[in-house]
Motif scaffolding. Structure first.
Motif, PDB file in Angstrom:
ATOM      1  N   TYR A 233       6.676  -3.251 -15.001  1.00  0.00           N
ATOM      2  CA  TYR A 233       6.579  -2.637 -13.685  1.00  0.00           C
ATOM      3  C   TYR A 233       5.986  -3.632 -12.681  1.00  0.00           C
ATOM      4  CZ  TYR A 233       7.480   2.119 -15.406  1.00  0.00           C
ATOM      5  OH  TYR A 233       8.055   3.243 -15.944  1.00  0.00           O
ATOM      6  N   SER A 234       6.462  -3.534 -11.450  1.00  0.00           N
ATOM      7  CA  SER A 234       5.901  -4.367 -10.377  1.00  0.00           C
ATOM      8  C   SER A 234       6.020  -3.645  -9.040  1.00  0.00           C
ATOM      9  CB  SER A 234       6.618  -5.724 -10.322  1.00  0.00           C
ATOM     10  OG  SER A 234       8.021  -5.541 -10.142  1.00  0.00           O
ATOM     11  N   CYS A 235       5.748  -2.353  -9.049  1.00  0.00           N
ATOM     12  CA  CYS A 235       5.904  -1.533  -7.843  1.00  0.00           C
ATOM     13  C   CYS A 235       5.003  -2.033  -6.714  1.00  0.00           C
ATOM     14  CB  CYS A 235       5.574  -0.079  -8.150  1.00  0.00           C
ATOM     15  SG  CYS A 235       6.701   0.717  -9.298  1.00  0.00           S
ATOM     16  N   THR A 236       5.540  -2.038  -5.525  1.00  0.00           N
ATOM     17  CA  THR A 236       4.765  -2.446  -4.351  1.00  0.00           C
ATOM     18  C   THR A 236       3.956  -1.263  -3.827  1.00  0.00           C
ATOM     19  OG1 THR A 236       6.642  -1.931  -2.916  1.00  0.00           O
ATOM     20  CG2 THR A 236       6.474  -4.191  -3.744  1.00  0.00           C
ATOM     21  N   ASN A 237       2.990  -1.581  -2.984  1.00  0.00           N
ATOM     22  CA  ASN A 237       2.150  -0.567  -2.323  1.00  0.00           C
ATOM     23  C   ASN A 237       1.463   0.359  -3.321  1.00  0.00           C
ATOM     24  OD1 ASN A 237       3.018  -1.476   0.290  1.00  0.00           O
ATOM     25  ND2 ASN A 237       4.921  -0.322   0.002  1.00  0.00           N
ATOM     26  N   SER A 238       0.940  -0.221  -4.370  1.00  0.00           N
ATOM     27  CA  SER A 238       0.319   0.598  -5.413  1.00  0.00           C
ATOM     28  C   SER A 238      -0.963   0.004  -5.986  1.00  0.00           C
ATOM     29  CB  SER A 238       1.308   0.837  -6.560  1.00  0.00           C
ATOM     30  OG  SER A 238       1.833  -0.392  -7.035  1.00  0.00           O
ATOM     31  N   VAL A 239      -1.030  -1.310  -6.166  1.00  0.00           N
ATOM     32  CA  VAL A 239      -2.221  -1.933  -6.726  1.00  0.00           C
ATOM     33  C   VAL A 239      -3.399  -1.704  -5.777  1.00  0.00           C
ATOM     34  CG1 VAL A 239      -3.279  -4.096  -7.476  1.00  0.00           C
ATOM     35  CG2 VAL A 239      -0.858  -3.653  -7.959  1.00  0.00           C
ATOM     36  N   HIS A 240      -4.534  -1.334  -6.360  1.00  0.00           N
ATOM     37  CA  HIS A 240      -5.751  -0.981  -5.631  1.00  0.00           C
ATOM     38  C   HIS A 240      -5.623   0.352  -4.891  1.00  0.00           C
ATOM     39  CE1 HIS A 240      -6.978  -4.951  -6.718  1.00  0.00           C
ATOM     40  NE2 HIS A 240      -6.194  -5.558  -5.857  1.00  0.00           N
ATOM     41  N   GLU A 241      -4.613   1.135  -5.243  1.00  0.00           N
ATOM     42  CA  GLU A 241      -4.436   2.463  -4.659  1.00  0.00           C
ATOM     43  C   GLU A 241      -4.684   3.524  -5.719  1.00  0.00           C
ATOM     44  OE1 GLU A 241      -3.927   3.042  -1.531  1.00  0.00           O
ATOM     45  OE2 GLU A 241      -3.530   0.984  -0.876  1.00  0.00           O
ATOM     46  N   ASP A 242      -5.030   4.722  -5.284  1.00  0.00           N
ATOM     47  CA  ASP A 242      -5.239   5.848  -6.194  1.00  0.00           C
ATOM     48  C   ASP A 242      -3.870   6.411  -6.584  1.00  0.00           C
ATOM     49  OD1 ASP A 242      -5.734   8.350  -7.382  1.00  0.00           O
ATOM     50  OD2 ASP A 242      -7.624   8.565  -6.312  1.00  0.00           O
ATOM     51  N   VAL A 243      -3.431   6.147  -7.796  1.00  0.00           N
ATOM     52  CA  VAL A 243      -2.094   6.550  -8.222  1.00  0.00           C
ATOM     53  C   VAL A 243      -1.986   8.071  -8.355  1.00  0.00           C
ATOM     54  CG1 VAL A 243      -1.567   4.369  -9.350  1.00  0.00           C
ATOM     55  CG2 VAL A 243      -2.725   6.162 -10.651  1.00  0.00           C
ATOM     56  N   VAL A 244      -3.085   8.733  -8.688  1.00  0.00           N
ATOM     57  CA  VAL A 244      -3.050  10.189  -8.803  1.00  0.00           C
ATOM     58  C   VAL A 244      -2.822  10.821  -7.440  1.00  0.00           C
ATOM     59  CG1 VAL A 244      -4.330  12.242  -9.490  1.00  0.00           C
ATOM     60  CG2 VAL A 244      -4.550  10.143 -10.819  1.00  0.00           C
ATOM     61  N   GLU A 245      -3.514  10.335  -6.459  1.00  0.00           N
ATOM     62  CA  GLU A 245      -3.367  10.875  -5.111  1.00  0.00           C
ATOM     63  C   GLU A 245      -1.950  10.658  -4.589  1.00  0.00           C
ATOM     64  OE1 GLU A 245      -6.041  11.007  -1.055  1.00  0.00           O
ATOM     65  OE2 GLU A 245      -6.054   9.175  -2.255  1.00  0.00           O
ATOM     66  N   MET A 246      -1.387   9.483  -4.891  1.00  0.00           N
ATOM     67  CA  MET A 246      -0.027   9.190  -4.422  1.00  0.00           C
ATOM     68  C   MET A 246       0.998  10.077  -5.124  1.00  0.00           C
ATOM     69  SD  MET A 246      -0.148   5.035  -3.998  1.00  0.00           S
ATOM     70  CE  MET A 246       1.435   4.952  -3.154  1.00  0.00           C
ATOM     71  N   LEU A 247       0.811  10.318  -6.415  1.00  0.00           N
ATOM     72  CA  LEU A 247       1.729  11.198  -7.125  1.00  0.00           C
ATOM     73  C   LEU A 247       1.568  12.636  -6.657  1.00  0.00           C
ATOM     74  CD1 LEU A 247       3.868  11.575  -9.274  1.00  0.00           C
ATOM     75  CD2 LEU A 247       2.054  11.738 -10.994  1.00  0.00           C
ATOM     76  N   GLN A 248       0.341  13.054  -6.406  1.00  0.00           N
ATOM     77  CA  GLN A 248       0.118  14.413  -5.893  1.00  0.00           C
ATOM     78  C   GLN A 248       0.773  14.587  -4.534  1.00  0.00           C
ATOM     79  OE1 GLN A 248      -2.168  16.859  -7.805  1.00  0.00           O
ATOM     80  NE2 GLN A 248      -0.535  17.950  -6.719  1.00  0.00           N
TER      81      GLN A 248
END
Length: 613
Positions: A233-248
């Motif tokens: 995986y190498s998704c942009t706009n994600s590292v150092h971000e809260d992945v749970v909040e983004m998925l929610q």
């Protein structure tokens, strides 16, 4: 072959040169062995090189315990000892329906877990292949895909009548009575209490546990900041971000009435997966391609904890023990271990893992065999281009070779000559290769036992005892691994330990375990809400469904909904807490928690497949 291994095990060594492991070296001549005695002497030399003595095991376990205590006291320790925010223990009497997501390297797995009480549960699940474009694109798009898959899964469950629509009301009535003895009944996945397709009320949400197998800095039971991507995986706009909040947020956009109640580590999932049917489970261990462990720790002893009050006096701690002894103070490193470490992607890191996990055992063995080739002891001094490639000798080959009990070791010959292109092998060559595999595998088991011994001592369970839930291909498939671990514990604690401590295979931590963590988190949240006292595990990551509908335009009946690609529809029934009887398979016969994204060696005849998960 084992008689060959044991032939010189008790032989007294005369004074002489010391090998790299600090033991006296036998006077073994260069060149191929001329008879069984010379072959046995070569095996004995290797056995001495890779032996982990009782004194060493005690020293290793004591040092690991010290490092664990250091990790509990401060941030930045080698053994990280990460608080998981998971508190409370399942009793096996809880009831309710919960969802689980498991994002792997190639597939997304969605599960419905029905906790039936009486230590029984049912699982239905489906796998969706993650397109490469989403693995490399914007993380928001991947989250939308996950939301669509989840919405599709819920819709199908509603359509078939095997639904989650009572999940919130069921989970609100969790009992805390001691688990009663299991009966022998079996549940059909389409049976059980349900509302036969009735949708939940607008204020209700399905509670979900999210297994996220990527480096994460967890800040709450349902909060986690991504540190880096792995597994392609190498998704942009994600590292150092809260992945749970983004998925929610994606669930909100797609109007999927699901709350992410918990984000789950694989070791924690393993602990919980067994604890529901075996409540005395207190430790979870991963022994597969990688290794890790978790256990219950008193919160008062987690000195670095600053997460506020909790509803329970203990919390599951993720040890991250694979990083133990990167300082190289106590682990019995050989020249072969040092070479494997030096050529790895992360030299001088994860030293403990590199000596015991499935990702590295084959490579250690390959280097030992190459050393024997260079000394012209085996294969007439010839290797092959295939065998010379790094990581070409898979740990699965070691397993098959150890299981080969044919008179002429035909399976071993097939692997060496047909698969790895060694020009020719003699029976004595194949016996020596089998001896190498047994020795390296046995050392891995004894070192694993050192880790378990440290956790037992840290959690004061040596005397009282407990069940240890273990997941991973090494424990499940590798010959004698479990027996060698228990023997090492007996060496350290005495024979009584086998009556106190039990190993048990715990499958599907990423599905069943994640759902149980979601249940515990939701239960704690309800308690905190009723008492009006905020706790470290009572947060929710999203507004109610009613609030979402004010922010999002509803989907009309005329709009065409995209259906994600489905792979390997899987259904299973599980009852009576007997996890070893789980019947969850996909098209190629693997269990769902097997890794699908790492290539297996082209060895069509091997009988044991060491998973890469």
């Amino acid at each position: 072959m084992r008689s060959l291994l044991n032939r010189f095990r008790t032989r007294k060594l005369s004074p002489g040169n010391m090998n790299g492991n600090g033991v006296r070296k036998l006077d073994v001549k260069e060149g191929p062995p001329k008879n069984a005695d010379e072959s046995a002497a070569i095996i004995e030399e290797l056995n001495q090189t890779f032996d982990v003595s009782l004194a060493q095991m005690k020293n290793i376990s004591e040092q690991l315990k010290k490092e664990m205590q250091k990790g509990l006291n401060q941030e930045g320790a080698t053994v990280a000892m990460l608080p998981t925010f998971v508190s409370g223990r399942p009793t096996g009497e809880e009831k309710g329906r919960y969802l689980a997501l498991d994002l792997g390297g190639t597939f997304l797995r969605v599960c419905e877990v029905d906790l039936c009480g009486n230590k029984e549960f049912k699982i239905q699940q489906k796998k969706y292949k993650v397109p490469l474009t989403l693995k490399e694109g914007d993380f928001r798009d991947l989250c939308d895909f996950i939301a669509e898959c989840l919405d599709n899964f819920i819709a199908e469950l509603n359509a078939t009548g095997s639904i989650l629509s009572s999940s919130l009301s069921s989970s609100a009535n969790v009992t805390t009575a001691a688990g009663s003895s299991s009966n022998n009944s079996t549940h059909d996945t389409s049976s059980g209490s349900s509302n036969n397709g009735i949708e939940p009320s607008p204020v209700e949400k399905y509670q979900l546990g999210f297994t996220f197998s990527f480096p994460l800095f967890q800040t709450d039971i349902n909060r986690g900041v991504l540190k880096q991507w792995t597994k392609g995986y190498s998704c942009t706009n994600s590292v150092h971000e809260d992945v749970v909040e983004m998925l929610q947020d994606a669930f909100l956009r797609k109007q999927v009435p699901v709350n992410i109640a918990a984000i789950v580590n694989d070791a924690v999932g393993t602990l919980m997966a067994l604890a529901y049917s075996v409540p005395e489970t207190a430790i979870g261990v991963i022994l597969g391609t990688g290794t890790n462990a978790c256990y219950y720790e008193k919160i008062k002893d987690i000195k670095k904890w600053d997460g506020g009050e909790t509803l329970n006096d203990e919390m599951v701690v993720n040890t991250e023990w694979g990083a133990f002894d990167c300082e190289r103070l106590v682990l019995p490193l050989t020249v072969h271990d040092r070479k494997v470490d030096r050529e790895s992607l992360r030299p001088r890191q994860q030293m403990f893992e590199k000596m015991i996990s499935g990702m590295y055992l084959g490579e250690i063995s390959r280097n030992v065999i190459l050393h024997l080739i260079d000394r012209q002891i085996i294969f007439d001094g010839y290797s092959s281009n295939d065998f010379n490639k790094q990581h070409s000798f898979d740990t699965a080959y070691m397993s098959s070779i150890e299981l080969d009990n044919s008179p002429d070791l035909q399976e071993t010959r097939h692997i060496l000559e047909d698969v790895l292109s060694i020009p020719s092998t003699s029976l004595m060559d194949r016996q020596l290769v089998k001896g190498v595999c047994e020795i390296v595998g046995r050392r891995a088991a004894r070192l694993s036992a050192c880790g378990i011994a440290a956790v037992l001592k840290q959690s004061n369970l040596v005397t009282s005892g407990c069940t240890i839930g273990i997941d991973g291909s090494l424990f499940e498939h590798y010959p004698c691994f479990e027996a060698n671990m228990m023997q090492a514990l007996k060496d350290m604690f005495g024979p009584y330990i086998s009556y106190k401590v039990k190993f048990s295979l715990a499958r599907d931590g990423s599905g069943l375990g994640a759902a149980i963590v979601a249940m515990l988190a939701h239960k704690n949240s309800q308690k905190a809400t009723s008492s009006g006292a905020p706790t470290a595990t009572s947060s929710s990551v999203s507004p109610s469904v009613a609030e979402e509908k004010e922010q999002t335009q509803p989907i009309t009946d005329d709009e065409e909904k995209k259906t994600p690609k489905e792979e390997n529809i899987i259904e299973a029934t599980e009852s009576n807490g007997k996890q070893q009887d789980i019947k969850i398979t996909n098209g190629n016969g693997k269990t769902p928690n097997q890794e699908d994204d790492e290539e297996q060696p082209d060895h069509k005849d091997k009988k044991q497949d060491i998973q890469k998960e």
